[in-house]
Design an enzyme around this catalytic site. Structure first.
Site, mmCIF file in Angstrom:
data_model
loop_
_atom_site.group_PDB
_atom_site.id
_atom_site.type_symbol
_atom_site.label_atom_id
_atom_site.label_comp_id
_atom_site.label_asym_id
_atom_site.label_seq_id
_atom_site.Cartn_x
_atom_site.Cartn_y
_atom_site.Cartn_z
ATOM 1 N N TYR A 30 0.405 -1.224 -0.436
ATOM 2 C CA TYR A 30 -0.345 0.443 -0.442
ATOM 3 C C TYR A 30 1.111 1.552 -0.028
ATOM 4 C CZ TYR A 30 -4.565 2.548 0.299
ATOM 5 O OH TYR A 30 -6.058 2.589 0.355
ATOM 6 N N GLY A 31 2.171 1.120 -1.092
ATOM 7 C CA GLY A 31 3.191 2.339 -1.475
ATOM 8 C C GLY A 31 1.813 3.010 -1.494
ATOM 9 N N SER A 56 2.420 -3.779 9.765
ATOM 10 C CA SER A 56 2.315 -2.431 8.759
ATOM 11 C C SER A 56 1.628 -1.636 9.051
ATOM 12 C CB SER A 56 2.220 -2.631 6.966
ATOM 13 O OG SER A 56 1.944 -2.085 6.521
ATOM 14 N N VAL A 90 11.579 -6.650 -2.538
ATOM 15 C CA VAL A 90 10.951 -7.983 -0.821
ATOM 16 C C VAL A 90 10.049 -8.688 -2.322
ATOM 17 C CG1 VAL A 90 11.294 -6.559 0.390
ATOM 18 C CG2 VAL A 90 9.609 -6.740 -0.426
ATOM 19 N N HIS A 112 6.824 -3.456 -12.587
ATOM 20 C CA HIS A 112 7.525 -3.477 -13.418
ATOM 21 C C HIS A 112 8.526 -4.319 -13.560
ATOM 22 C CE1 HIS A 112 11.710 -2.287 -14.035
ATOM 23 N NE2 HIS A 112 12.197 -2.449 -12.551
ATOM 24 N N ASP A 195 13.811 0.841 -18.807
ATOM 25 C CA ASP A 195 13.898 1.082 -17.781
ATOM 26 C C ASP A 195 15.049 1.374 -16.912
ATOM 27 O OD1 ASP A 195 11.846 2.553 -15.608
ATOM 28 O OD2 ASP A 195 12.526 0.862 -14.307
ATOM 29 N N GLU A 235 18.663 25.979 -12.567
ATOM 30 C CA GLU A 235 17.264 26.553 -13.465
ATOM 31 C C GLU A 235 17.415 25.037 -15.005
ATOM 32 O OE1 GLU A 235 19.651 29.732 -16.306
ATOM 33 O OE2 GLU A 235 20.077 30.593 -14.325
#
Ligand code: NAD
Ligand code: MG
Length: 346
Positions: A30-31, A56, A90, A112, A195, A235
């Site tokens: 749940y990130g 968690s 993980v 991913h 990636d 910049e």
């Protein structure tokens, strides 16, 4: 779908929401990505169960957001689609814990492709393996969904045992808001290799090295760190914004002729053919798995080199100068509401 591109791109009309309407999706983690997938799926009327460790902090967070929560193995056992949104490092361990819950016809889905492409997760036969990889951090995926815009994503199918893997992935992409913006079809291999190369050579690695070398060159020549910071780091955003809006041509049109001539004439002498050769080497290490083996071993050893690199980076002068200057100039952002519309947090 449209033929304007060299690769297939899918939109809302290409997706059939019926394909996942009656399915249960386990969102593991749940990130950044997990909270956005779970909430978007839930708002799209899909049955969602979030999978988290009992310890968690996110457990109550997800419940407060109105979602069902269970341990990863219980969530996966109940689900038809398991969305693997815990950190890449993980995922292999989490996969071991949930693999018994993957039945024939279920789907294992990623955002991913690292662990599939480099064989850190070997999915069972009979299970579909797909990827929907939104091209933004999770908070924007959520915001875009709520604001009824969309987030582009990549789609890939690694294993298609049901014959419906791609249709289901497209329906999932629709449910999290991605077909509104366009879903580009790719492969696990292409997604992973481009990636990793991009983040190493150009985006995260390349640009920070370029900025630091420019900063060091000015400071070593006796110019003030503040001037060097503004010139080489601050910049950068203005220049990148122009390229983002209208390509490099718009950037060149917006700067002075002196900047355009100097940039065109001197730039390629700075980032020269030797840099191109270094890029080829970095790409090769990604393609032949050398980088992946190094990173996996690094994690198994408790991240000794990572820790060293990280410390050295955070102790660089440019961070200290930058922190002071940004604190000094923070009033500028507060007093310029028209600036506030730009995404400030990426
Ligand atoms: P994250 O670090 O933001 O979130 C990880 C979540 O997993 C947290 O809720 C954490 O509590 C939980 N978690 C950690 N260890 C766990 C364990 N052992 N068991 C159960 N839960 C555990 O991760 P993220 O950035 O959202 O990345 C998830 C996936 O999405 C990765 O594959 C990543 O490559 C991919 N991705 C991320 C982004 C991005 O912008 N962050 C963009 C595209 C794809
Ligand atoms: Mg199951």
């Amino acid at each position: 779908m449209t033929d304007e591109f060299t690769v297939p791109v899918y939109y809302d009309d290409d997706a059939n929401s019926d394909v996942i309407a009656d399915k249960t999706v386990a969102v593991l983690g749940y990130g950044s990505q997990g909270h956005a997938h779970a909430q978007n799926l839930d708002d799209s009327g899909i049955d969602v169960i979030v999978g988290l460790r009992q310890s968690s902090d996110s457990w109550t967070q997800a419940e407060n957001d109105g979602l069902r929560v269970a341990t990863p193995d219980d969530a996966a056992a109940e689900a038809d689609i398991v969305s693997m949104l815990v950190p890449d490092t993980v995922q292999p361990a989490v996969f071991e814990a949930i693999s018994d819950g993957l039945e024939e016809g279920d789907t294992l889905q990623f955002a991913h492709g690292f662990n599939i492409h480099y064989n850190q997760i070997q999915p069972p036969e009979g299970v579909d393996v797909t990827m929907i990889a939104p091209k933004t951090p999770g908070h924007l995926l959520r915001r875009n969904y709520v604001e009824d815009t969309g987030t582009p994503a990549l789609l890939a199918v690694y294993q298609n045992t049901t014959g419906e893997a791609k249709e289901e992935a497209l329906a999932y992409a629709q449910a999290i808001g991605c077909t509104r913006a366009g879903v580009v079809e790719t492969t696990f291999r292409e997604e992973v290799e481009t990636d990793l190369f991009g983040e190493q050579a150009v985006l995260c690695g390349g640009i920070t090295s370029l900025i630091k070398k420019g900063y060091e060159t000015l400071v070593d020549a006796g110019y003030s760190p503040e001037m060097a910071y503004f010139e080489c780091l601050n910049e950068m955003k203005l220049i990148v914004d122009l390229m983002y809006e209208g390509g490099m041509a718009e950037m060149w049109n917006s700067v002075s002729d002196t900047a355009e001539y100097g940039g065109l004439a001197v730039g390629p002498e700075i980032v020269d053919e030797s840099v191109r050769e270094n890029m080829d080497e970095a790409l090769e290490a990604v393609q032949n798995g050398e980088f992946a083996r190094e990173w996996i071993a690094e994690n198994q050893a408790g991240r000794p080199s990572y820790t060293q690199l990280y410390r050295a980076d955070r102790n660089h002068d440019i961070e200290e100068v930058g922190a002071r200057l940004r604190a000094l100039f923070s009033w500028a952002e507060e007093e310029a509401p028209e600036e506030a519309e730009a995404p400030a947090d990426d």
